[in-house]
Design an enzyme around this catalytic site. Structure first.
Site, PDB file in Angstrom:
ATOM      1  NE  ARG A   5       5.913 145.153  33.884  1.00  0.00           N
ATOM      2  CZ  ARG A   5       5.570 146.393  34.268  1.00  0.00           C
ATOM      3  NH1 ARG A   5       5.901 147.434  33.515  1.00  0.00           N
ATOM      4  NH2 ARG A   5       4.891 146.587  35.389  1.00  0.00           N
TER       5      ARG A   5
ATOM      6  CE1 TYR B 164       4.873 150.723  45.340  1.00  0.00           C
ATOM      7  CE2 TYR B 164       3.324 150.017  43.664  1.00  0.00           C
ATOM      8  CZ  TYR B 164       4.027 151.023  44.298  1.00  0.00           C
ATOM      9  OH  TYR B 164       3.876 152.322  43.883  1.00  0.00           O
TER      10      TYR B 164
ATOM     11  NE  ARG C  64       8.140 154.695  42.654  1.00  0.00           N
ATOM     12  CZ  ARG C  64       6.894 154.278  42.763  1.00  0.00           C
ATOM     13  NH1 ARG C  64       6.047 154.526  41.785  1.00  0.00           N
ATOM     14  NH2 ARG C  64       6.488 153.609  43.820  1.00  0.00           N
TER      15      ARG C  64
ATOM     16  CD  GLU D  82       0.260 157.142  35.917  1.00  0.00           C
ATOM     17  OE1 GLU D  82      -0.370 156.408  36.702  1.00  0.00           O
ATOM     18  OE2 GLU D  82       0.839 156.713  34.901  1.00  0.00           O
TER      19      GLU D  82
END
Length: 329
Positions: free
Chosen positions: A151, A201, A214, A315
């Site tokens: 990606r 991250y 997010r 999730e």
């Protein structure tokens, strides 16, 4: 299991869950057949088992007539405000998950550049064996990490990152399913004060960071929330406790929504929830706990799926909308 209380539309986009659907509905932007059973041939199949079995249709409804076409390797539908596109890629034809991810994101870039809907709202990714690592490979060869690398190769430097979900299909390891929602107008990317942004991250989580925000807050007030798990800072929490993970991720949702409310100036309430559960034995516990943690009048779907980190068991992704729309229901 799925629930779908009747609600007024109130916004240009709505998610519903239903046992049956037909793509002849002129206000249906997209339909997804989840689980097992007969479905409209035009619906995109998502082989994610439902708690009590059977089939559920996830319906994306809009307010105006929809036109449909095929281009950029995708099925495309649009209504003048929003565009949906779906891809199903055979990984073997592309040389593996990394190359397939790069290929589909290059098609996404062409589509958004040419279609008049330049702003990605949210992208969904479903891939088999998401946590699998080849026997002769290291941690960086995990399939989700290779997906992230592919990606990233297709993204332009500094490209705005949409909300996103990436989960594992437990029954189909060689197919990459991707679909998206794009808009003519730009949203506001929202980050969670309890979490390190995914795109920041540290190296421990892979050669490249996951490329998503997010959540995305749209000008008409709806908030599209990425797949959210029990991650605080950048670390997974409660690795062996599904109930504790669900409670922790609800705190993440609350913090994220509070941030969006402070920017948008409106109180937000959940309008649709999809809950991904890794282990079948946890489905009943998650269903019972979700009925207490989330509003009873919010459409909700619970399915079996793997999570992008092997130590995560549950999730949730969500759509929120201003409370005034709820008051009309």
């Amino acid at each position: 299991m799925f629930t779908d209380p009747q609600r007024a539309a109130g916004h240009p986009f709505r998610i519903r869950y239903a046992a049956r659907a037909t793509m002849q509905d002129e206000s249906l932007l997209a339909a997804f057949a989840i689980g097992n059973g007969p479905a409209d041939a035009a619906a995109l199949r998502l082989p994610l088992p439902i708690h009590e079995g059977g089939l559920c249709q996830e319906l994306w409804q809009v307010t105006g007539p929809v036109t449909r076409r095929e281009a950029y390797g995708a099925r495309i539908s649009e209504d003048g405000q929003l565009l949906a596109a779906t891809w199903t890629l055979d990984e073997a034809e592309h040389g593996g998950i990394e190359a397939a991810a790069e290929a589909v994101y290059r098609q996404i870039a062409e589509l958004t550049a040419d279609s008049g809907y330049p702003h990605l709202v949210k992208v969904w990714h479903y891939l088999g064996a998401i946590n699998e690592t080849p026997d002769d490979g290291g941690r960086d060869d995990e399939r989700y990490r290779r997906f992230c690398v592919g990606r990233a190769k297709a993204l332009a430097p500094g490209q705005p990152l949409p909300a996103a979900t990436a989960v594992g299909i437990q029954a189909r390891p060689q197919e990459l399913i991707v679909f998206l929602l794009a808009a003519k107008v730009e949203g506001i990317r929202i980050e969670n004060p309890r979490q390190v942004p995914a795109f920041e991250y540290p190296r421990a989580y892979g050669p490249v960071s996951p490329s998503f925000s997010r959540a995305m807050l749209m000008p008409w007030g709806q908030l599209f929330v990425s797949g959210t798990a029990a991650v605080v800072g950048h670390a997974s929490c409660h690795p062996e406790n599904t109930g504790a993970q669900l409670r922790e991720l609800v705190l993440n949702l609350d913090a994220l929504v509070a941030r969006a409310e402070s920017l948008g100036g409106q109180r937000l309430v959940p309008a649709a929830l999809k809950i991904y559960v890794r282990h079948r034995d946890d489905l009943a516990e998650v269903e019972a706990l979700a009925s207490r943690l989330f509003p009873i009048d919010c459409p909700r779907l619970i399915v079996l799926a793997d999570i992008s980190r092997a130590d995560l068991r549950v999730e949730v992704e969500a759509l929120y909308e201003p409370q005034r729309a709820k008051a009309q229901s």
